[in-house]
Design a protein around this motif. Structure first.
Motif, short mmCIF file in Angstrom:
data_model
loop_
_atom_site.label_atom_id
_atom_site.label_comp_id
_atom_site.label_asym_id
_atom_site.label_seq_id
_atom_site.Cartn_x
_atom_site.Cartn_y
_atom_site.Cartn_z
N GLU A 25 113.62 -12.11 -68.63
CA GLU A 25 113.14 -12.75 -67.41
C GLU A 25 113.20 -11.76 -66.27
O GLU A 25 114.08 -10.89 -66.22
CB GLU A 25 113.97 -13.98 -67.09
N GLN A 78 105.11 -9.17 -62.48
CA GLN A 78 105.70 -9.75 -63.68
C GLN A 78 105.91 -8.65 -64.73
O GLN A 78 105.32 -7.57 -64.65
CB GLN A 78 104.85 -10.89 -64.26
N TRP A 81 115.03 -6.93 -64.27
CA TRP A 81 114.88 -7.95 -65.29
C TRP A 81 116.04 -7.83 -66.29
O TRP A 81 116.75 -6.82 -66.34
CB TRP A 81 113.54 -7.86 -65.99
N LYS A 127 109.98 -17.42 -54.02
CA LYS A 127 109.99 -18.53 -54.97
C LYS A 127 110.84 -18.27 -56.20
O LYS A 127 110.99 -19.16 -57.04
CB LYS A 127 108.56 -18.87 -55.38
N CYS A 128 111.37 -17.05 -56.35
CA CYS A 128 112.19 -16.77 -57.53
C CYS A 128 113.66 -17.14 -57.31
O CYS A 128 114.51 -16.80 -58.13
CB CYS A 128 112.05 -15.31 -57.95
N ASP A 176 115.63 -20.75 -56.59
CA ASP A 176 115.37 -22.19 -56.53
C ASP A 176 115.58 -22.70 -55.10
O ASP A 176 116.57 -22.35 -54.45
CB ASP A 176 116.31 -22.92 -57.49
N ASP A 190 102.31 -9.95 -56.19
CA ASP A 190 102.96 -10.67 -57.29
C ASP A 190 103.25 -9.68 -58.41
O ASP A 190 102.39 -8.87 -58.77
CB ASP A 190 102.05 -11.79 -57.83
N CYS A 239 107.26 -12.87 -59.51
CA CYS A 239 107.94 -12.93 -58.22
C CYS A 239 107.12 -12.16 -57.20
O CYS A 239 106.40 -11.23 -57.57
CB CYS A 239 109.34 -12.34 -58.30
N SER A 262 106.92 -12.51 -68.30
CA SER A 262 107.93 -13.21 -67.53
C SER A 262 107.26 -14.02 -66.41
O SER A 262 106.06 -13.93 -66.18
CB SER A 262 108.91 -12.20 -66.92
N ARG A 263 108.07 -14.80 -65.71
CA ARG A 263 107.58 -15.43 -64.49
C ARG A 263 107.19 -14.33 -63.49
O ARG A 263 107.56 -13.17 -63.66
CB ARG A 263 108.67 -16.30 -63.88
#
Length: 801
Positions: A485, A564, A501, A605-606, A608, A562, A580, A577-578
């Protein structure tokens, strides 16, 4: 009635053959072949090995004596010679169980024909070989042989059962020594009536020539002896003649075929489509041709013969009626049959995106309530070859990698890039499918046979195709399952973006490490898709990457990106991965004032939202502290994406350069990846002291310029003291009323005169509007070398009044 001599001789020949047949218990022969090899010794350069094969159908009570037979060597250059050939007895395991003695097994006879049809018979081969020394050089040597008795009955020859068999090999050694061609495939083969619309049978009779001579294939006329041959006592030197074909048959059309009889000269494949049952004799002649460099022409230097009796049954082998079928008893398949309901089949079709899913009992229409699906057992993780064994022969020409589709439990297809057919004589029962990517994910793989680019699925030796979408299942377990991740992303030092990561322990699994390809880093403008590949990292242990925007960080100040990460191993990219995004901090120019700095930024947003907080920092640049020389102080905390920083009144203490930044933070976290820093924004506090009165002996600095081009006060420059020397190392900075720098020249002394001084334009060449501006001048006294700094205001009147 008077009987002619020829008729009488023929009568005697038949009578003699019948007598021989009776003495040998009536042993008939269906086929035969003859070839030779040059086999010199140190003292005999004309020594040749000659081999003769005779085939007979098994089950006959007649005994074939295990003793030599005699052949005839004749030519126009030398007298005929009789040569004895010794019988070669088969070793254990090669002897035909249905032949009384001395016969070898002939494989592959029953692939197509129905063994229960009356025209079908098993064959056994009887082999004789021996050596002969030729008397010299000649262009027409012949090696002639015949079996001890007569032919079997054939539908395309007249009275074949009372005629002898004669086969002859030829040699022309005027261009040097020569070994004849040798046909590699077995002679025995039974065929069935060709299915309507099926492809012609392919009967491989390809020959190998040890000398590398050119080969020509043709059909010949079957022959019989005209003298009084006895293979065990006398050679076949008594003459020979063609056996008449029955009505409707010829040399080139020796038996009924709806597609004719076609010979492929390149491959030695004979193609035909039997259209009538029966038993038919064909004679295959393979000629050797060699180029004569002296006369510049091709010369025939040899010839071997194979005569074959081909049974054609009315029905095909029942095991071949559905095309090639999986062998469920072979150890290589290690297969079991499992029952699946129609609901389970429908579920698998949906899961693997397949329209049709045939099992072992649904080869025709797939309407069975219970489906028997073969399951291959024993495959391990990272196996890269799938082996399939069939219970009847597959035509090698029908096999293509595109015939197969393998889909993994992850829904990703694993292309079959190559098929090792393990062919022998154009057919095979074992296929090894070489995969582009080894089996590397736990779960059930689906292997399906489809119609490939060659226009067919798999075709058996009888020309019958395997129905499309025949399906196997391959369970695989024990594979590593690496997960990873993108943990965090931050702007470092207002210039670079750092990605971090992490992953589970399977990332260090030896199999994953051995097949590791890359970490792929992707970047895109915020919200823009698809991502673009930014960097490929070949180090499997890498866990961070810095995206550098040096030297000035313009891009992190003005854009949101963005990011990933994707793991690639075993030749396949895994699920990325998601993503960020970097925090982009900006000043709201519309709301800005002399005493307030409004800030806004995008959410990180990475982290919560339930545990996300933003710390807002600001600080003043101090040249006495290490780079970047800003002493940060926490200004405020918020969960929102806006903040306001109060700007103090300008005085000699507050003036200077300031910066602000935002740090997103997980309130429950403690590691570095639990926070993400934004870029920095700068603002200035400018103090405007009262302009000092110029003193005698000091430099003269204008407090107004009128850059209208009239030659009066158009430029700002520093005049030397009266009767003094011009100051050195002059640096000039101009600021607007908001403290924003509009002009800077660290080498202003190079242009410090009325003709080149500053004319009221900013760094981009745009003319500034009329108003009050603030200047800072730093310079050195030419006499003392002492540095001096002057500050003051300057009015720009663009209109000149």
């Amino acid at each position: 009635m008077k009987i002619s001599t020829s008729v009488f001789l023929r009568f005697l020949s038949v009578l003699l053959l019948l007598t021989i047949s009776f003495s040998l218990k009536a042993s008939h022969y269906s086929s035969g072949e003859i070839f030779y090899r040059w086999s010199p010794t140190p003292t005999d350069s004309l020594r040749y090995e000659i081999c003769v094969y005779f085939y007979r159908y098994t089950g006959s009570p007649a005994t074939i004596p295990n003793q030599p037979i005699n052949i005839c060597i004749s030519s126009s250059c030398y007298p005929d010679v009789s040569v004895a050939l010794n019988k070669n007895l088969p070793p254990p395991g090669q002897a035909s169980p249905n032949d009384n003695n001395g016969g070898w097994i002939v494989n592959g006879l029953d692939e197509c024909a129905d063994v229960n049809d009356p025209d079908y018979k098993d064959l056994a081969a009887h082999i004789w070989c021996g050596y002969a020394t030729l008397p010299g050089i000649c262009g027409d040597f012949e090696f002639t042989a015949g079996p001890p008795c007569c032919r079997d009955e054939a539908d395309n020859l007249v009275n074949s059962n009372v005629r002898s068999m004669v086969i002859t090999a030829k040699l022309n050694n005027t261009l040097g020594h020569n070994s004849s061609a040798e046909i590699q495939a077995p002679a025995g083969k039974a065929f069935c009536l060709s299915q309507p619309g099926s492809k012609p049978f392919e009967f491989l009779q390809a020959a190998f020539d040890a000398d590398g001579d050119s080969l020509v294939y043709r059909l010949g006329h079957p022959e019989e002896a005209t003298g009084f041959p006895d293979a065990f006592n006398n050679a076949y030197c008594g003459g020979k003649a063609n056996i008449p074909f029955a009505t409707g048959y010829t040399v080139n059309n020796p038996f009924p075929s709806s597609t004719g009889f076609v010979i492929d000269q390149k491959t030695g494949i004979f193609r035909f489509s039997p259209s009538q049952q029966g038993s038919y004799v064909i004679k295959i002649v393979v000629e050797d041709w060699r180029f004569d460099p002296i006369h510049l022409l091709w010369v025939k230097i040899g010839e071997m013969v194979r005569e074959i009796q081909i049974p054609v049954t009315a029905n095909c082998n029942p095991t071949s009626q559905a095309g090639p079928r999986l062998s469920l008893t072979s150890s290589s398949n290690n297969a079991i049959i499992q029952n699946f309901s129609q609901a389970q089949i429908d579920s698998m079709k949906q899961a693997y995106d397949m329209q049709v899913f045939f099992g072992d009992d649904s080869i025709s229409n797939g309407t069975a309530t219970i489906h028997h699906i073969p399951i291959f057992q024993g495959y391990q993780c990272f196996d890269s070859i799938v082996s399939i064994e069939f219970n009847n022969n597959v035509r090698c020409s029908s096999v293509d990698p595109t015939d197969f589709r393998l889909i993994g439990p992850d829904g990703v297809a694993r292309p079959v890039v190559e098929v090792e057919t393990n062919c022998q004589f154009l057919v095979t029962r074992n296929l090894d499918l070489k995969l582009n990517q080894p089996l590397d994910v736990d779960g059930m793989y689906v292997l399906q046979i489809r119609r490939g680019n060659d226009g067919n699925t798999l075709t058996n030796e009888c020309g019958i195709e395997l129905s499309e979408f025949y399906t196997f299942l391959i369970p695989v377990s024990g594979c590593p399952a690496p997960t990873y991740e993108l943990d965090g992303l931050t702007v470092e030092g207002d210039v670079n973006v750092r990605l971090d990561w992490s992953g589970n322990a399977d990332l260090t699994d030896p199999a994953v490490q051995a097949s590791f390809d890359a970490w792929n880093i992707y970047r895109a403008d915020a919200g823009v898709r698809p991502f673009s590949l930014l960097k490929v990292i070949k180090d499997p242990s890498a866990r961070f990457m810095v995206d550098s925007f040096a030297p000035n960080g313009y891009y992190v100040d003005n854009f949101i990106y963005d990011y990933q990460v994707q793991l690639v191993y075993n030749g396949k990219g895994r699920i990325p991965s998601r993503f960020c995004s970097n925090i982009n901090l900006r000043i709201d120019s519309a709301q800005r004032s002399d005493n307030n700095l409004p800030l806004y930024w995008n959410h990180f947003k990475c982290i919560d939202p339930s545990v996300r907080n933003y710390d807002v920092f600001n600080g003043k640049r101090d040249t006495s502290v290490p780079a970047p020389g800003i002493v940060w102080e926490l200004h405020s905390q918020t969960t929102d994406t806006i903040a306001n920083i109060a700007i103090p009144a300008a005085d000699s203490n507050s003036q200077g350069t300031y910066a602000a930044r935002v740090v997103a933070r997980n309130v429950n976290g403690g590691s570095r990846t639990d926070s993400s820093e934004s870029n920095w924004v700068y603002y200035y506090i400018v103090h405007y002291p009262k302009d000092p009165e110029p003193r005698v002996g000091e430099v003269l600095i204008p407090n107004i310029i009128t850059p209208n081009g009239d030659g009066l006060n158009d430029r700002f420059y520093i005049q030397s003291p009266a009767n003094g020397v011009q100051y050195e190392h002059i640096s000039l900075r101009i600021f607007n009323r908001h403290g924003e720098r509009v002009y800077q020249n660290p080498n202003f002394d190079a242009v410090n005169d009325a003709a080149q001084g500053w004319d009221g334009v900013n760094q981009s060449g745009q003319r500034l509007s009329s108003g009050v501006y603030f200047y800072i001048i730093e310079m050195s006294n030419p006499s003392s070398g002492e540095a001096q700094s002057l500050e003051g205001t300057l009015t720009i009147n663009a209109y000149g009044f």
